[in-house]
Every structure is written in structure tokens, then in C-alpha cells.
Scaffold this motif. Structure first.
Motif, PDB file in Angstrom:
ATOM      1  N   GLU A   1      23.119  -3.127  -5.089  1.00 38.25           N
ATOM      2  CA  GLU A   1      22.845  -2.019  -4.180  1.00 38.25           C
ATOM      3  C   GLU A   1      21.526  -2.221  -3.429  1.00 38.25           C
ATOM      4  N   LEU A   2      21.422  -3.358  -2.755  1.00 37.15           N
ATOM      5  CA  LEU A   2      20.210  -3.677  -2.016  1.00 37.15           C
ATOM      6  C   LEU A   2      20.147  -2.883  -0.712  1.00 37.15           C
ATOM      7  N   THR A   3      18.960  -2.411  -0.386  1.00 37.11           N
ATOM      8  CA  THR A   3      18.715  -1.684   0.867  1.00 37.11           C
ATOM      9  C   THR A   3      17.380  -2.150   1.439  1.00 37.11           C
ATOM     10  N   PRO A   4      17.125  -1.874   2.720  1.00 34.45           N
ATOM     11  CA  PRO A   4      15.871  -2.317   3.327  1.00 34.45           C
ATOM     12  C   PRO A   4      14.636  -1.846   2.559  1.00 34.45           C
ATOM     13  N   LYS A   5      13.617  -2.699   2.570  1.00 35.80           N
ATOM     14  CA  LYS A   5      12.277  -2.452   2.025  1.00 35.80           C
ATOM     15  C   LYS A   5      12.177  -2.630   0.518  1.00 35.80           C
ATOM     16  N   LEU A   6      13.275  -2.905  -0.169  1.00 40.56           N
ATOM     17  CA  LEU A   6      13.200  -3.105  -1.616  1.00 40.56           C
ATOM     18  C   LEU A   6      12.522  -4.430  -1.954  1.00 40.56           C
ATOM     19  N   ARG A   7      11.968  -4.479  -3.166  1.00 41.27           N
ATOM     20  CA  ARG A   7      11.385  -5.706  -3.716  1.00 41.27           C
ATOM     21  C   ARG A   7      12.365  -6.260  -4.754  1.00 41.27           C
ATOM     22  N   VAL A   8      12.793  -7.509  -4.565  1.00 45.27           N
ATOM     23  CA  VAL A   8      13.869  -8.102  -5.364  1.00 45.27           C
ATOM     24  C   VAL A   8      13.358  -9.316  -6.118  1.00 45.27           C
ATOM     25  N   LEU A   9      13.672  -9.362  -7.402  1.00 47.35           N
ATOM     26  CA  LEU A   9      13.343 -10.484  -8.270  1.00 47.35           C
ATOM     27  C   LEU A   9      14.639 -11.232  -8.583  1.00 47.35           C
ATOM     28  N   ASP A  10      14.704 -12.523  -8.230  1.00 48.82           N
ATOM     29  CA  ASP A  10      15.896 -13.344  -8.466  1.00 48.82           C
ATOM     30  C   ASP A  10      15.572 -14.346  -9.567  1.00 48.82           C
ATOM     31  N   ILE A  11      16.162 -14.134 -10.741  1.00 46.27           N
ATOM     32  CA  ILE A  11      15.862 -14.960 -11.912  1.00 46.27           C
ATOM     33  C   ILE A  11      16.834 -16.135 -11.986  1.00 46.27           C
TER      34      ILE A  11
ATOM     35  N   ALA B   1      17.108 -11.445   1.030  1.00 50.51           N
ATOM     36  CA  ALA B   1      16.159 -11.274   2.131  1.00 50.51           C
ATOM     37  C   ALA B   1      16.824 -10.643   3.338  1.00 50.51           C
ATOM     38  N   ASN B   2      18.052 -11.026   3.593  1.00 46.97           N
ATOM     39  CA  ASN B   2      18.797 -10.431   4.700  1.00 46.97           C
ATOM     40  C   ASN B   2      19.033  -8.941   4.469  1.00 46.97           C
ATOM     41  N   ALA B   3      19.257  -8.570   3.198  1.00 48.36           N
ATOM     42  CA  ALA B   3      19.539  -7.166   2.879  1.00 48.36           C
ATOM     43  C   ALA B   3      18.291  -6.292   2.912  1.00 48.36           C
ATOM     44  N   VAL B   4      17.156  -6.811   2.456  1.00 44.46           N
ATOM     45  CA  VAL B   4      15.957  -5.972   2.361  1.00 44.46           C
ATOM     46  C   VAL B   4      15.123  -6.018   3.629  1.00 44.46           C
ATOM     47  N   GLY B   5      15.343  -7.025   4.474  1.00 45.77           N
ATOM     48  CA  GLY B   5      14.662  -7.084   5.764  1.00 45.77           C
ATOM     49  C   GLY B   5      13.208  -7.509   5.693  1.00 45.77           C
ATOM     50  N   ASP B   6      12.560  -7.470   6.837  1.00 47.56           N
ATOM     51  CA  ASP B   6      11.186  -7.954   6.953  1.00 47.56           C
ATOM     52  C   ASP B   6      10.194  -7.134   6.136  1.00 47.56           C
ATOM     53  N   GLU B   7      10.520  -5.872   5.873  1.00 42.88           N
ATOM     54  CA  GLU B   7       9.594  -5.019   5.126  1.00 42.88           C
ATOM     55  C   GLU B   7       9.856  -5.048   3.628  1.00 42.88           C
ATOM     56  N   GLY B   8      10.862  -5.790   3.201  1.00 46.69           N
ATOM     57  CA  GLY B   8      11.116  -5.977   1.786  1.00 46.69           C
ATOM     58  C   GLY B   8      10.426  -7.237   1.292  1.00 46.69           C
ATOM     59  N   ALA B   9      10.715  -7.596   0.048  1.00 44.68           N
ATOM     60  CA  ALA B   9      10.150  -8.805  -0.544  1.00 44.68           C
ATOM     61  C   ALA B   9      11.138  -9.371  -1.548  1.00 44.68           C
ATOM     62  N   VAL B  10      11.202 -10.689  -1.620  1.00 38.83           N
ATOM     63  CA  VAL B  10      12.079 -11.371  -2.570  1.00 38.83           C
ATOM     64  C   VAL B  10      11.267 -12.468  -3.245  1.00 38.83           C
ATOM     65  N   LEU B  11      11.315 -12.497  -4.569  1.00 38.45           N
ATOM     66  CA  LEU B  11      10.661 -13.562  -5.331  1.00 38.45           C
ATOM     67  C   LEU B  11      11.714 -14.279  -6.162  1.00 38.45           C
ATOM     68  N   GLY B  12      11.891 -15.569  -5.905  1.00 38.69           N
ATOM     69  CA  GLY B  12      12.797 -16.392  -6.683  1.00 38.69           C
ATOM     70  C   GLY B  12      12.042 -17.116  -7.774  1.00 38.69           C
TER      71      GLY B  12
END
Length: 281
Positions: free
Chosen positions: A44-54, A66-77
Motif C-alpha cells: 500500500e505504497l503512496t507518495p511521500k512514504l519512507r520505504v525500507l527494502d530488505i 521509488a516510482n510509488a512514493v515519488g520525489d518527496e518519498g525515500a527508499v533505502l535498499g
């Protein structure tokens, strides 16, 4: 630095295995796309969320997140495999909201906290999964959602059983391994997964056992070659130091066994996947 308990997995994915999986990134991403789709739909990803990919591997989940959360979100792999992370960084170079961490997810100390934790086949390798999930939970904000995929029961996954059977018939029987040890099938039992997450402090835990088709892009011969490069057949080739004739026979045996899965159109390989969701209270 990794915890001593997880050193075996760190060494495995940092050496030849990581390089082989990186070399096969494009076709593996296509093959596993239905699994990633299932993880992301449940996240359930939406813009601006911070996502941790383990266990982010070569970064397919990070790019999609990254496509789902957009430029104002963050993704850490996060991954222990340097070869896979090198490729992931290249693929995400144009996405400033994506970053990567080389290390054991058990040892993360992140600020600020993350809103989502996702993983496609990246969380079954911890020596102490309760400890690892407890520490990962500490990196999440209250109400954060977890969504990951793990392999289901062994007989329902010919991606593993078919090449293993072919290798046994053509090269030899590998030493028996413990499916409950850290590895692809450690989370095949839904009740076990639920108990691990509950012990780690998660709530609203669900494990949906799902039958789907993996979607290889090439022919049976292409997939047979891939199976000789990674997975059980590759392990047998290395263990027995198979000669070129044995490898060719194994590749042909695998291709022949795959043909029934391509009789009615594109090659499709059935799989049983456990899609797991939970929240941090």
C-alpha cells in the motif's frame, strides 16, 4: 560488519553467488515480476512514504517503490551482497530519493524511522529471525506496514525442485540440507512465520499462501541455462566439479523437463508464494 551468526550468508552472497545473480538481473526481474507485484500491492505504497527494502538485491523493488512514493518519498535498499548493490546503484543513479546500505539488516540503526518494509525473497536467511525482525521493527514508525514474499512449500516450487531432480539424475545426489536452516524455504510454513513476527512485536499478521506463475521471458533452453548458472543445479555443478559433457547433459535434461510448462503458449512456471503482511503497533 555483520553479526557472526549471519556470516555464512554474507559470504555466500558477497562472492560468486552475488556475481551470478547480478549477471542474470534482467531475466530474473522478469521471471519474478508477479512476486514483486504481489509484495507492492500489499505494501500500500503512496507518495511521500519512507520505504525500507530488505534483501533488495539488484534493486527491482527499490525502483518500483521509488516510482510509488515519488520525489518527496525515500527508499533505502539493504543487502549484504556488494555485487548486487553495485548494480542496484547504477540502476537507481537518476533517482535521488533512493539510497542503498551494504550490510546486515539485523544491525540497522536508522533515523528517521521508515513507514514501510518490503522484501521479495530477502528475509529468509537470518540465523535468528526473531532477533532480526525485532531489530528491523525498531527502524519502523508506529503503524508502519510490512509486506514481504517468501517461498512456500518445497514440492510446489519447480523453480527449485526441477533442476535439483535433474542434477541428481545426471551428476549425483547433493548432501542433504536442512530446509529449516536459513535459506529459501525457511519461511515455507505460515504458522512459523506468524510466530516469528509475533515474537518480534508485530501485529495484524497475515500469511496468504498464493499459487501463481513465474514468467520467464525466454525459451526452455534459456531457462535451463539460467538454472545451470544459479540455484540447485549450479550448486551440484560446483560440488561435483562437473565436466562440460555433464553440464551439457544436465542442461538438456532440465530443458526437457521444462517443456510441459510451455505447451500452451509462453513458458510459465508454477510457484507457491507466501505473501506476508503485518504492522508495527
Amino acid at each position: 560488519m555483520s553479526t557472526p551468526d549471519n556470516n555464512d550468508q554474507v559470504e555466500f552472497w558477497s562472492a560468486a553467488a552475488g556475481r551470478k545473480w547480478a549477471a542474470r538481473q534482467a531475466e530474473l526481474d522478469i521471471l519474478m515480476q508477479p512476486v514483486l507485484d504481489g509484495v507492492l500491492a500489499r505494501a500500500e505504497l503512496t507518495p511521500k512514504l519512507r520505504v525500507l527494502d530488505i534483501g533488495c538485491g539488484a534493486g527491482a523493488g527499490c525502483l518500483a517503490a521509488a516510482n510509488a512514493v515519488g520525489d518527496e518519498g525515500a527508499v533505502l535498499g539493504v543487502d549484504v551482497s556488494a555485487p548486487l548493490l553495485d548494480l542496484a546503484r547504477l540502476r537507481a543513479a537518476a533517482l535521488p530519493q533512493v539510497a542503498f546500505h551494504h550490510g546486515d539488516a539485523t544491525e540497522l540503526e536508522l533515523e528517521p524511522a521508515y513507514d514501510r518494509l518490503i522484501s521479495r525473497f530477502g528475509v529468509m536467511f537470518f540465523a535468528d529471525p526473531v532477533l532480526s525482525f525485532t531489530r528491523m521493527a525498531a527502524q519502523l514508525s508506529p503503524g508502519a506496514r510490512l509486506s514481504f514474499a517468501a517461498w512456500g512449500q518445497i514440492p510446489e516450487n519447480p523453480f527449485f525442485t526441477l533442476p535439483a531432480r535433474a542434477a541428481r539424475a545426471t551428476i549425483g545426489a547433493m548432501p542433504k540440507s536442512d530446509p529449516d536452516a536459513p535459506g529459501p524455504f525457511a519461511f515455507r510454513d505460515p504458522e512459523c512465520v506468524v510466530s516469528i513476527l509475533a515474537a518480534a512485536g508485530f501485529a495484524d499478521i497475515a500469511c496468504k499462501v498464493t499459487q501463481l506463475d513465474l514468467t520467464p521471458a525466454g525459451t526452455v533452453d534459456d531457462l535451463a541455462q539460467q538454472m545451470c548458472d544459479i540455484g540447485p543445479a549450479s550448486g551440484a555443478i560446483t560440488h561435483f566439479d562437473a565436466n562440460p559433457d555433464q553440464v551439457a547433459e544436465l542442461r538438456q535434461t532440465i530443458a526437457d523437463a521444462l517443456r510441459p510448462y510451455a505447451q500452451n503458449g509462453p513458458l510459465r512456471l508454477p510457484a507457491e508464494i507466501n505473501f506476508v503482511t503485518a504492522t508495527k503497533p
